[in-house]
Design a protein around this motif. Structure first.
Motif, PDB file in Angstrom:
ATOM      1  N   MET A  88      -1.703   8.709 -13.352  1.00 60.12           N
ATOM      2  CA  MET A  88      -2.050   7.367 -12.896  1.00 60.12           C
ATOM      3  C   MET A  88      -0.889   6.744 -12.106  1.00 60.12           C
ATOM      4  O   MET A  88      -1.088   6.228 -11.005  1.00 60.12           O
ATOM      5  N   GLN A  89       0.316   6.832 -12.670  1.00 57.93           N
ATOM      6  CA  GLN A  89       1.469   6.237 -11.995  1.00 57.93           C
ATOM      7  C   GLN A  89       1.787   6.970 -10.695  1.00 57.93           C
ATOM      8  O   GLN A  89       2.043   6.346  -9.670  1.00 57.93           O
ATOM      9  N   LEU A  90       1.741   8.317 -10.744  1.00 62.19           N
ATOM     10  CA  LEU A  90       2.051   9.077  -9.533  1.00 62.19           C
ATOM     11  C   LEU A  90       1.009   8.807  -8.458  1.00 62.19           C
ATOM     12  O   LEU A  90       1.334   8.658  -7.285  1.00 62.19           O
ATOM     13  N   GLY A 104      -0.622   6.194  -7.871  1.00 61.46           N
ATOM     14  CA  GLY A 104      -0.414   4.900  -7.233  1.00 61.46           C
ATOM     15  C   GLY A 104       0.831   4.844  -6.378  1.00 61.46           C
ATOM     16  O   GLY A 104       0.987   3.935  -5.568  1.00 61.46           O
ATOM     17  N   ALA A 105       1.746   5.795  -6.565  1.00 65.96           N
ATOM     18  CA  ALA A 105       3.031   5.675  -5.880  1.00 65.96           C
ATOM     19  C   ALA A 105       3.254   6.739  -4.810  1.00 65.96           C
ATOM     20  O   ALA A 105       4.096   6.561  -3.936  1.00 65.96           O
ATOM     21  N   LEU A 106       2.513   7.847  -4.866  1.00 63.97           N
ATOM     22  CA  LEU A 106       2.748   8.918  -3.891  1.00 63.97           C
ATOM     23  C   LEU A 106       2.288   8.478  -2.505  1.00 63.97           C
ATOM     24  O   LEU A 106       1.132   8.098  -2.333  1.00 63.97           O
ATOM     25  N   PRO A 107       3.159   8.528  -1.513  1.00 63.15           N
ATOM     26  CA  PRO A 107       2.724   8.201  -0.152  1.00 63.15           C
ATOM     27  C   PRO A 107       1.742   9.271   0.329  1.00 63.15           C
ATOM     28  O   PRO A 107       2.052  10.458   0.250  1.00 63.15           O
ATOM     29  N   PHE A 162       0.781  10.225   3.195  1.00 64.00           N
ATOM     30  CA  PHE A 162       1.177  11.091   4.317  1.00 64.00           C
ATOM     31  C   PHE A 162       2.149  12.174   3.866  1.00 64.00           C
ATOM     32  O   PHE A 162       2.136  13.288   4.366  1.00 64.00           O
ATOM     33  N   TRP A 163       2.949  11.842   2.863  1.00 63.17           N
ATOM     34  CA  TRP A 163       3.881  12.846   2.352  1.00 63.17           C
ATOM     35  C   TRP A 163       3.136  13.922   1.572  1.00 63.17           C
ATOM     36  O   TRP A 163       3.328  15.118   1.772  1.00 63.17           O
ATOM     37  N   MET A 166       1.371  16.261   3.800  1.00 64.63           N
ATOM     38  CA  MET A 166       2.244  17.275   4.399  1.00 64.63           C
ATOM     39  C   MET A 166       2.571  18.379   3.391  1.00 64.63           C
ATOM     40  O   MET A 166       2.572  19.565   3.733  1.00 64.63           O
ATOM     41  N   MET A 184      -0.460  20.528   2.886  1.00 70.78           N
ATOM     42  CA  MET A 184      -0.692  21.344   4.067  1.00 70.78           C
ATOM     43  C   MET A 184       0.257  22.544   4.064  1.00 70.78           C
ATOM     44  O   MET A 184      -0.159  23.677   4.315  1.00 70.78           O
ATOM     45  N   ARG A 194      -6.674   4.028 -14.630  1.00 77.74           N
ATOM     46  CA  ARG A 194      -6.290   2.785 -15.285  1.00 77.74           C
ATOM     47  C   ARG A 194      -7.526   2.027 -15.774  1.00 77.74           C
ATOM     48  O   ARG A 194      -7.589   1.573 -16.914  1.00 77.74           O
ATOM     49  N   ILE A 223      -4.654   7.747   7.815  1.00 75.99           N
ATOM     50  CA  ILE A 223      -3.467   8.592   7.703  1.00 75.99           C
ATOM     51  C   ILE A 223      -3.838  10.065   7.558  1.00 75.99           C
ATOM     52  O   ILE A 223      -3.322  10.915   8.295  1.00 75.99           O
ATOM     53  N   ILE A 269      -3.099  13.231  10.152  1.00 72.68           N
ATOM     54  CA  ILE A 269      -2.338  14.434   9.795  1.00 72.68           C
ATOM     55  C   ILE A 269      -3.184  15.692   9.930  1.00 72.68           C
ATOM     56  O   ILE A 269      -2.739  16.695  10.471  1.00 72.68           O
TER      57      ILE A 269
END
Lengths: 320, 271
Positions: A136-138, A140-143, A145-146, A149, A152, A198, A256, A260
């Motif tokens: 849940m926390q990850l 909400g926080a992982l960008p 676009f990152w 990538m 991919m 959540r 986004i 990509i």
């Protein structure tokens, strides 16, 4: 019931009006002359003036707004100057791509969050609950676009399971299409998990804590039956509402991953519109997506009304 | 009873402290000049000379990450402060005024809520212009509905309380009631929301920069660094790692801090 229904419909109409109004007024403030943009910098002032007149740019803003909304209601969404095509046609071309990505990612997110969220609530503070809370926390926080990538690199380039970029339409086979949208959908799904786990977990915890669970136990119902028959049914409402909203919002949130993974969807269309300052196109896209959000939230509310006996019979839901 | 120590609070505080420390250090020391190009050393692997390697122009990645942290925190804090101030004022006004005006304001806020975050930000940036100021304003406006709704519901709830009725009875103005009597009670929840919102704001800013609509080169930003790395990621995967990890720590840190504060202050006081 009927009164509630009418009130909900009216409020949806009001929000639709607000949304179209915000869209129009905000984009009216774009610096620069729309007619000049269409004709380019070399155009003669006479030509620009003529086009301004033809585009109705000399009218007061409220007349322009009414013209625009009137057109939209008649099915005339205006012409994009970048593409030279009707905005509605462009939207219809791009919608299948965006919609399939959004739908697949919501499917993944709903299934995973239901399983994780419910189990986490049943076994609070167990390792499984900690796992669910970490996801849940990850999420909400992982960008996105990152993450896109990294996915991919690993799944497409290193393992070769999926194509690196590009979109295969459904007409060229269901499997190929699914493979081309799998990675982008997973990336979006992980973002949605942050929100959905959540909601599922907390509504399940609330449901388990209710008096009706105690009375089910008192009358001798096995815990499993009580959970399936009462807790789940009571916990399902908030997640349904939120999932509907999120699905509609995803239609505007795919820009986004579309960039990509080179998917020709609404997000890319919007990016082009922003970069080229194609106001008609941008207005159309924004109005389309926000209207979808309003309509979907109306529909989910209606579903909830139909499912929830407390609302159906006209009583206010008792929540404590 | 001794309170259980909150993992979220500790972990969040540590992560935020790390990022803030990195930002502060960048003002006095950076390993190299973040703008200095060195074409002989393009795509250097992380090593003794360049701790996190170099990018496509041979610029030191660590130095660029450090400089970018200033802008990330600046945009995050400024936009959320602006959004929180405006949103709270709107929410409080709507709750205190009542009547038609209240419905109009709250429908307006509902309307703003219907815009997906990135869509609203992109639309606003088109109008406000790319760059730092445009991002701050766009993200600030995006934050307004969250704070309006929160303050609106808190003010409505507090309006029924005895202390507010007492203040009314001896002739306090509505503004004084909100600012002097209600605000102390609302502060814990506002601070909690503030912290979580900064995480969201940093994420949104990096998304805008990634799309080329946020912070403009040569000013470094994490989103832009990742956007540049995207072109070379298949040949040089490691250049996409560091900016993403730092961004993740920042957003996760503020989110966890918000959750931890929420567990500590809000849930306890509502019991």
């Amino acid at each position: 019931m009927l009164k509630l229904l009418v009130r909900r419909l009216l409020s949806a109409l009001a929000v639709l009006f607000v949304v179209s109004f915000i869209t129009f007024v905000v984009l009216l403030c774009i610096p620069g002359d729309a007619a000049q943009l269409v004709l380019g910098v070399d155009a003669t002032p006479e030509k620009v003036a003529a086009l301004r007149e033809a585009m109705g740019l000399n009218e007061p803003w409220y007349i322009q707004y009414l013209d625009w909304i009137g057109g939209v209601l008649r099915g005339d969404w205006g012409t994009s100057y970048v593409y030279g095509e009707n905005v509605w046609t462009l939207l219809c071309q791009r919608l299948p791509v965006t919609f399939s990505v959004a739908l697949l990612s919501m499917l993944i997110a709903v299934v995973l969050s239901a399983v994780l969220g419910i189990l986490a609530a049943l076994k609070k503070d167990s390792p499984l609950d900690i796992l669910a809370r970490t996801v849940m926390q990850l999420g909400g926080a992982l960008p996105s676009f990152w993450l896109a990538m990294l996915f991919m690199l690993f799944f497409a380039s290193y393992l070769g399971w999926f194509p690196i970029t590009g979109y295969t339409p459904m007409s060229e086979g269901f499997g190929a299409c699914l493979r081309s949208i799998a990675l982008p959908s997973f990336v979006l799904a992980i973002g949605e998990l942050g929100i959905l786990i959540r909601i599922v977990r907390s509504s399940m915890l609330t449901a388990l804590d209710q008096d009706f669970m105690l009375s089910a136990r008192v009358k001798g119902l096995p815990p499993r039956a009580a959970i399936v028959r009462y807790a789940l049914r009571s916990a399902v409402i908030a997640p349904i509402t939120i999932s509907g909203m999120q699905l509609a919002k995803l239609l505007g949130g795919t820009v986004i991953v579309e960039t990509i993974f080179a998917l020709p969807g609404i997000g890319r269309l919007m990016l082009t519109a922003v970069e080229q300052r194609d106001i008609t196109l941008l207005q159309g896209i924004v109005l389309f997506i926000t209207s979808m959000v309003v309509l979907v939230s109306l529909v989910t509310d209606l579903i909830v009304m139909a499912v929830n006996p407390a609302i159906r019979t006209g009583e206010e839901a008792v929540s404590r | 009873m001794k309170r259980k120590r909150s993992f979220s609070l500790t972990a969040g505080a540590v992560m935020v402290a790390l990022i803030v420390a990195m930002c502060l250090v960048s003002f006095v020391w950076m390993p190299m000049d973040p703008e200095k190009m060195d074409t002989a050393n393009r795509f250097a692997l992380p090593g003794a000379q360049h701790l996190l390697g170099t990018d496509q122009f041979g610029r030191d990645v660590l130095s660029r990450i450090m400089e970018a942290s200033r802008w990330a925190l600046l945009v995050g804090v400024c936009s959320v402060t602006a959004g929180a101030a405006a949103g709270s004022a709107i929410g409080a006004a709507a709750a205190m005024l009542g009547g038609v005006l209240r419905s109009v304001i709250m429908r307006f806020i509902d309307g703003m809520m219907s815009f997906p975050g990135i869509l609203l930000a992109m639309m606003l940036v088109t109008v406000l212009g790319k760059g730092i100021l445009g991002s701050v304003l766009a993200i600030g406006i995006f934050m307004i509905p969250t704070f309006s709704r929160l303050v609106y519901s808190m003010v409505l709830e507090n309006k029924q309380r005895l202390y507010v009725k007492a203040a009314q009875s001896y002739g306090c103005s509505r503004r004084r009631i909100v600012l002097h009597h209600m605000l102390p009670d609302m502060l814990p929840r506002l601070i909690t929301q503030f912290s979580s919102s900064i995480g969201g704001a940093v994420l949104l800013e990096s998304s805008l920069s990634f799309l080329g609509l946020g912070i403009q080169p040569p000013t470094p930003s994490w989103g832009m660094m990742l956007s540049e790395a995207r072109q070379f990621v298949l040949s040089y995967p490691y250049i996409a790692v560091a900016p993403g990890v730092v961004l993740l720590i920042t957003v996760l840190g503020f989110n966890l801090l918000g959750d931890g504060l929420n567990d500590r202050f809000v849930k306890r006081s509502s019991r």
